[in-house]
Design an enzyme around this catalytic site. Structure first.
Site, mmCIF file in Angstrom:
data_model
loop_
_atom_site.group_PDB
_atom_site.id
_atom_site.type_symbol
_atom_site.label_atom_id
_atom_site.label_comp_id
_atom_site.label_asym_id
_atom_site.label_seq_id
_atom_site.Cartn_x
_atom_site.Cartn_y
_atom_site.Cartn_z
ATOM 1 C CG ASP A 45 81.224 12.731 51.697
ATOM 2 O OD1 ASP A 45 82.298 12.938 51.114
ATOM 3 O OD2 ASP A 45 80.678 11.606 51.757
ATOM 4 C CG HIS A 47 84.399 13.921 46.484
ATOM 5 N ND1 HIS A 47 83.027 13.985 46.572
ATOM 6 C CD2 HIS A 47 84.807 13.325 47.635
ATOM 7 C CE1 HIS A 47 82.620 13.440 47.707
ATOM 8 N NE2 HIS A 47 83.681 13.039 48.384
ATOM 9 C CG HIS A 83 76.445 9.365 51.944
ATOM 10 N ND1 HIS A 83 76.879 8.184 51.361
ATOM 11 C CD2 HIS A 83 77.443 10.266 51.724
ATOM 12 C CE1 HIS A 83 78.070 8.377 50.818
ATOM 13 N NE2 HIS A 83 78.426 9.642 51.030
ATOM 14 C CD GLU A 111 84.682 9.876 47.122
ATOM 15 O OE1 GLU A 111 85.275 9.194 47.986
ATOM 16 O OE2 GLU A 111 83.488 10.221 47.249
ATOM 17 C CD GLU A 112 80.013 10.669 48.056
ATOM 18 O OE1 GLU A 112 79.924 9.446 48.280
ATOM 19 O OE2 GLU A 112 80.285 11.506 48.936
ATOM 20 C CG ASP A 151 80.848 13.253 43.394
ATOM 21 O OD1 ASP A 151 81.949 13.487 43.927
ATOM 22 O OD2 ASP A 151 80.350 12.117 43.358
#
Length: 415
Positions: A141, A78, A384, A175-176, A80
């Protein structure tokens, strides 16, 4: 390896933060910036059937170069980044030949990435670490996963002596915020199985994940002048506090590990008249997952019962929505797809770390949509947040794993 570093940096410097409050797909217009860049790059390296749909889902094909039938496999990542921490103006720092000590991310703000706290750093001594500048997340990520997939496809195109079947790649938005697979066209993708490149440290191989639900709890209050409030005022913020206090205090992310589930309060807003609490519920075990949801509903019901006479209607409204389920149920019947990935790692001298995901990936939902999809390491750590980093060597190894999986799959189905 410099080529991989340069590619990764070109992705993370594009802001692609998603927005859970948006109703569009992708949830933010800026995700299109990287999506369009990826489409052009896939065409440039020689991929075929490169498509992007109206929701920014990208797909492309690497045709088979063998004359026997091989199942079509896929690789998914992903583009995003999480809204938990800003992904705007990412300025990656390259730390070559890491010496095992502290890394100053931002001297002015005294932000330090230290192995005394993040002990995993020590396993990468002597390697090249890519970090943040302390003011943003990095975006490994899952831009590390995208880097690895694109790099692996480019390598296979440039080395036709490596035999493989048809390979499909897919890149997703959002996705997040739990919506990455919602509009993924599994039939169009056309793979028998796939792998998400969305794990953390080198060696991770995962086919179990949390069952997940999101909860919005609304609390209603009554505002009365505080000087005359006795027996009349109901402060919704105190109701929210009462609700949170009723949750099991040790069943939270910071006090659980492995297969242990949790309740996680992720947001609170409030006034006297109305407050809301946002939380997520996670558990690998389906029965325990259901019990956690029932517990939230029970707490709300008990609070409503205690205020029914005074308020006259429900004062606590819990809206519980399932988000995704444990992919184990869908992967175990086709466990050879995990075996292939494990063998690929072993062939490359990587020790497989087979363990449950304490989270989720697009693959969780895709597995229930008919595309079994275990998860493989992308290499990053501390996702994150400002302490996120990724070893360049781990991205190279993940790229090698993709190539080896393609090769092993072609060998397995040869006769």
């Amino acid at each position: 390896m410099q080529h991989i570093i340069d590619r990764f940096v070109s992705y993370v410097t594009v802001d692609t933060e998603s927005d859970p409050n948006s109703e569009t797909t992708p949830s933010t217009a800026k995700q299109w910036d990287l999506a369009n860049q990826l489409v052009e790059e896939l065409k440039t390296i020689g991929m075929e059937d490169v498509t992007i749909d109206e929701n920014a889902y990208i797909m492309a094909t690497l045709p088979s170069n063998v004359d026997h039938d091989v199942p079509v496999i896929g690789f998914v990542a992903h583009f995003d980044t999480t809204p938990d921490f800003t992904g705007a103006n990412v300025k990656p720092q390259i730390v070559k030949n890491y010496d095992g000590g502290d890394i100053v991310l931002n001297a002015e703000q005294n932000i330090v990435l230290s192995p005394s706290y993040f002990k995993d750093m020590l396993q990468y001594k002597g390697q090249t670490l890519i970090t943040t500048d302390g003011t943003t997340l990095l975006g490994a990520d899952d831009k590390a996963g995208i880097t690895e997939i694109v790099s692996a496809m480019e390598y296979l195109i440039q080395h036709p002596e490596i035999k493989h079947g048809k390979i499909r790649v897919g890149f997703t938005p959002d996705e997040e915020i739990g919506r990455g697979a919602h509009k993924f066209d599994v039939a169009k993708f056309g793979a028998e199985w796939a792998y998400t490149m969305d794990g953390s440290q080198i060696g991770e191989l995962e086919y179990e994940n949390f069952n997940a639900a999101g909860v919005k709890v609304t609390f209603k209050g009554k505002s009365v002048h505080p000087g005359y409030a006795k027996g009349k005022m109901i402060n919704s913020m105190l109701l929210a506090n009462q609700f949170i206090a009723a949750l099991p205090e040790n069943e939270v992310p910071e006090r659980t590990s492995g297969y242990e589930g949790f309740y996680h309060v992720v947001g609170i807003t409030g006034s006297i008249e109305e407050s809301t609490v946002q939380l997520i519920i996670r558990d690998h075990d389906k029965a325990k997952f259901e019990a956690r949801k029932e517990n939230v509903a029970r707490i709300a019901e008990e609070m409503n019962a205690s205020y029914l006479k005074q308020f006259g209607e429900p004062i606590v409204i819990a809206d519980i929505k399932d988000q995704y389920y444990n992919m184990k149920e869908k992967v175990v019947p086709v466990f050879h797809i995990v075996d292939i990935a494990e063998q690929a790692m072993k062939d490359l001298g990587i020790a497989p770390l087979i363990k449950p995901i304490r989270g989720g990936t697009d693959g969780c939902q895709l597995s229930y949509m008919g595309l079994p999809c275990p998860n493989i390491f992308a290499g990053g750590h501390n996702f994150h947040g400002k302490y996120e980093y990724v070893p360049a060597e781990s991205m190279q190894k993940a790229t090698d794993v993709i190539v080896k999986i393609a090769e092993l799959t072609a060998i397995k189905y040869n006769g």
